[in-house]
Design a protein around this motif. Structure first.
Motif, mmCIF file in Angstrom:
data_model
loop_
_atom_site.group_PDB
_atom_site.id
_atom_site.type_symbol
_atom_site.label_atom_id
_atom_site.label_comp_id
_atom_site.label_asym_id
_atom_site.label_seq_id
_atom_site.Cartn_x
_atom_site.Cartn_y
_atom_site.Cartn_z
ATOM 1 N N VAL A 161 0.848 -1.194 0.000
ATOM 2 C CA VAL A 161 0.000 0.000 0.000
ATOM 3 C C VAL A 161 0.881 1.241 0.000
ATOM 4 N N TRP A 162 0.297 2.349 -0.454
ATOM 5 C CA TRP A 162 0.875 3.672 -0.196
ATOM 6 C C TRP A 162 0.203 4.166 1.081
ATOM 7 N N SER A 163 -0.913 4.847 0.991
ATOM 8 C CA SER A 163 -1.670 5.215 2.189
ATOM 9 C C SER A 163 -3.143 4.878 2.011
ATOM 10 N N ARG A 164 -3.660 5.112 0.810
ATOM 11 C CA ARG A 164 -5.057 4.731 0.540
ATOM 12 C C ARG A 164 -5.153 3.201 0.525
ATOM 13 N N PRO A 165 -6.354 2.649 0.709
ATOM 14 C CA PRO A 165 -6.510 1.191 0.697
ATOM 15 C C PRO A 165 -6.306 0.604 -0.700
ATOM 16 N N THR A 166 -5.870 -0.638 -0.728
ATOM 17 C CA THR A 166 -5.814 -1.431 -1.952
ATOM 18 C C THR A 166 -6.524 -2.753 -1.678
ATOM 19 N N ILE A 167 -6.616 -3.604 -2.678
ATOM 20 C CA ILE A 167 -7.208 -4.923 -2.443
ATOM 21 C C ILE A 167 -6.333 -5.762 -1.535
ATOM 22 N N PHE A 168 -5.113 -5.286 -1.282
ATOM 23 C CA PHE A 168 -4.166 -6.053 -0.476
ATOM 24 C C PHE A 168 -4.093 -5.606 0.987
ATOM 25 N N GLY A 169 -4.548 -4.390 1.299
ATOM 26 C CA GLY A 169 -4.434 -3.947 2.678
ATOM 27 C C GLY A 169 -4.746 -2.473 2.839
ATOM 28 N N HIS A 170 -4.444 -1.971 4.036
ATOM 29 C CA HIS A 170 -4.798 -0.607 4.423
ATOM 30 C C HIS A 170 -3.539 0.157 4.823
ATOM 31 N N GLY A 171 -3.432 1.370 4.297
ATOM 32 C CA GLY A 171 -2.295 2.210 4.626
ATOM 33 C C GLY A 171 -2.557 3.065 5.841
ATOM 34 N N VAL A 172 -1.500 3.746 6.269
ATOM 35 C CA VAL A 172 -1.607 4.620 7.423
ATOM 36 C C VAL A 172 -1.827 6.049 6.927
ATOM 37 N N PRO A 173 -2.744 6.806 7.525
ATOM 38 C CA PRO A 173 -3.001 8.171 7.058
ATOM 39 C C PRO A 173 -1.916 9.140 7.521
ATOM 40 N N PHE A 174 -1.957 10.343 6.974
ATOM 41 C CA PHE A 174 -1.060 11.413 7.411
ATOM 42 C C PHE A 174 -1.750 12.122 8.573
ATOM 43 N N ARG A 175 -1.358 11.727 9.775
ATOM 44 C CA ARG A 175 -2.055 12.170 10.976
ATOM 45 C C ARG A 175 -1.023 12.490 12.064
ATOM 46 N N PHE A 176 -1.196 13.641 12.710
ATOM 47 C CA PHE A 176 -0.265 14.051 13.769
ATOM 48 C C PHE A 176 -1.008 14.858 14.827
ATOM 49 N N PRO A 177 -0.724 14.595 16.110
ATOM 50 C CA PRO A 177 -0.001 13.432 16.622
ATOM 51 C C PRO A 177 -0.910 12.214 16.581
ATOM 52 N N ALA A 178 -0.344 11.057 16.345
ATOM 53 C CA ALA A 178 -1.165 9.858 16.221
ATOM 54 C C ALA A 178 -0.303 8.612 16.269
ATOM 55 N N SER A 179 -0.905 7.547 16.740
ATOM 56 C CA SER A 179 -0.303 6.222 16.704
ATOM 57 C C SER A 179 -0.434 5.646 15.293
ATOM 58 N N PRO A 180 0.441 4.707 14.897
ATOM 59 C CA PRO A 180 0.256 4.008 13.616
ATOM 60 C C PRO A 180 -0.858 2.970 13.649
ATOM 61 N N ASP A 205 8.054 -3.936 1.554
ATOM 62 C CA ASP A 205 8.313 -2.669 2.245
ATOM 63 C C ASP A 205 7.165 -2.355 3.202
ATOM 64 N N LEU A 206 7.495 -2.062 4.456
ATOM 65 C CA LEU A 206 6.507 -1.808 5.506
ATOM 66 C C LEU A 206 6.166 -0.331 5.686
ATOM 67 N N SER A 207 6.821 0.570 4.967
ATOM 68 C CA SER A 207 6.801 1.977 5.345
ATOM 69 C C SER A 207 5.425 2.632 5.360
ATOM 70 N N HIS A 208 4.497 2.219 4.532
ATOM 71 C CA HIS A 208 3.177 2.866 4.511
ATOM 72 C C HIS A 208 2.084 2.007 5.140
ATOM 73 N N LEU A 209 2.425 0.840 5.626
ATOM 74 C CA LEU A 209 1.425 -0.002 6.284
ATOM 75 C C LEU A 209 1.099 0.538 7.670
ATOM 76 N N ASN A 210 -0.147 0.366 8.091
ATOM 77 C CA ASN A 210 -0.484 0.706 9.470
ATOM 78 C C ASN A 210 0.021 -0.400 10.405
#
Length: 353
Positions: A161-180, A205-210
């Motif tokens: 994923v990037w940040s928006r959802p795909t058929i494969f999973g859910h990304g993490v939004p651009f949110r501050f302050p916030a937990s992943p 790559d895990l960088s955009h996964l929640n």
């Protein structure tokens, strides 16, 4: 005059140069000969000792960059995620991105690397070393025919994923302050994708996964866990950054993290403002080394995709980063590990070379 510190060469976990080519703001020939703006071209790479990196193929959503930057300069923000992209659109843009990377190779700007031996040679070669990476798997079908076809063309790294959802999973939004910890993780298709990437030797790559998606990959993957462009949540509590627990899981897998140069993920106030000292980047570096060790940290700049510290500016500014690291007490052996050897180590394990 003191010579700039261009050694050791820095191999980088993430850039978005391909997106500039797809948006017609740069050409392959321009990257080879020099561009008037942006972060990466071959002359500046040589001037800064930038050896190349993971070249991301990304399917953008419609957005207003100025509005997004304004929002990320507020004390708190929570930016809504764009809707899912169709496979047809994702596949079209992904294939154009692959062609753009191949055009860079034909222009003499990069060498696409499919093995660690090729990568190690290219890092010390005349052009930039490039790993073909997909950021967000919108262009991958659930039967994985596209995945296999792209692997044959050189794909060696993929983020589900990037940040928006795909058929494969859910990304993490651009949110501050916030937990992943922002929602559900991998879908059943996503779990199958991880297994298929493991079988092919494609790095995940895990960088955009929640956080849930991170945990799903950790429970399924037989490869080292890698976040190509992420920072320490304890220093900057942004949803995009990694908690100490996540860092410990990565360390236990013998994986690694590339430090993201994006200002909002480095600054403790989460602001997308480049006016700060590299001491903040060094705080993240120290924290990551504390949890991961000296063999599991590198760089993942997000060049051409983010607002980077003013003291770096673009890839020609990397001597300033080396100077800051040397002034911080980082000696030649550790400098070389952080610059590129740690990437070689983790890819050797992941690709089975």
């Amino acid at each position: 005059m003191t010579s700039p510190l261009i050694d050791p060469p820095i191999f980088d976990g993430h850039n978005d140069l391909i997106l500039r080519l797809l948006r017609d703001t740069a050409t392959a020939e321009g990257v080879a000969s020099g561009l008037p703006d942006g972060h990466i071209d071959l002359p500046r790479a040589k001037a800064g000792g930038f050896a190349g990196g993971f070249f991301a193929i990304f399917v953008p959503s419609p957005s207003n960059k100025a509005e997004r930057q304004d929002e990320m300069n507020k004390p708190e923000y929570d930016m809504p995620l764009p809707p899912m992209i169709s496979f047809e659109e994702g596949h079209d843009v992904t294939m154009r991105g692959v062609a753009a990377l191949e055009a860079l190779e034909n222009a003499g700007a990069v060498t696409i690397c499919r093995s660690v031996a090729e990568l190690e040679t290219a890092i010390h070669g005349p052009d930039m070393a490039a790993i073909m990476h997909i950021e967000g798997a919108e262009g991958i079908d659930p039967e994985f025919e596209t995945l296999h076809a792209l692997h044959a063309r050189g794909l060696r790294s993929l983020g589900p994923v990037w940040s928006r959802p795909t058929i494969f999973g859910h990304g993490v939004p651009f949110r501050f302050p916030a937990s992943p910890d922002t929602g559900p993780g991998l879908t059943e298709h996503g779990k199958r994708l991880i297994a298929e990437c493991n079988a092919l030797g494609i790095m995940v790559d895990l960088s955009h996964l929640n956080e849930q998606g991170f945990d799903d990959v950790a429970s399924l993957s037989d490869a080292p866990l890698v976040a190509t462009h992420s920072n320490a949540w304890e220093v900057t509590p942004h949803s995009r950054n990694l908690t100490d627990r996540q860092l410990q899981v990565i360390a236990e897998s013998d994986g690694m993290v590339g430090i993201n140069f994006a200002s909002a993920f480095l600054r403790p106030d989460g602001q997308m403002d480049s006016d700060f000292s590299l001491d903040l980047l060094l705080r993240h570096l120290d924290h990551l080394i504390k949890f991961l060790g000296e063999d599991r940290v590198g760089f993942g700049s997000d060049f051409d995709g983010a607002l980077v510290p003013k003291d770096i500016g673009d890839c020609a500014g990397l001597p300033n980063l080396r100077a800051a690291m040397a002034g911080h007490g980082i000696g030649p052996e550790l400098m070389e590990k952080l610059a590129y050897r740690n990437w070689l180590r983790v890819l050797r394990r992941t690709w089975g070379d």
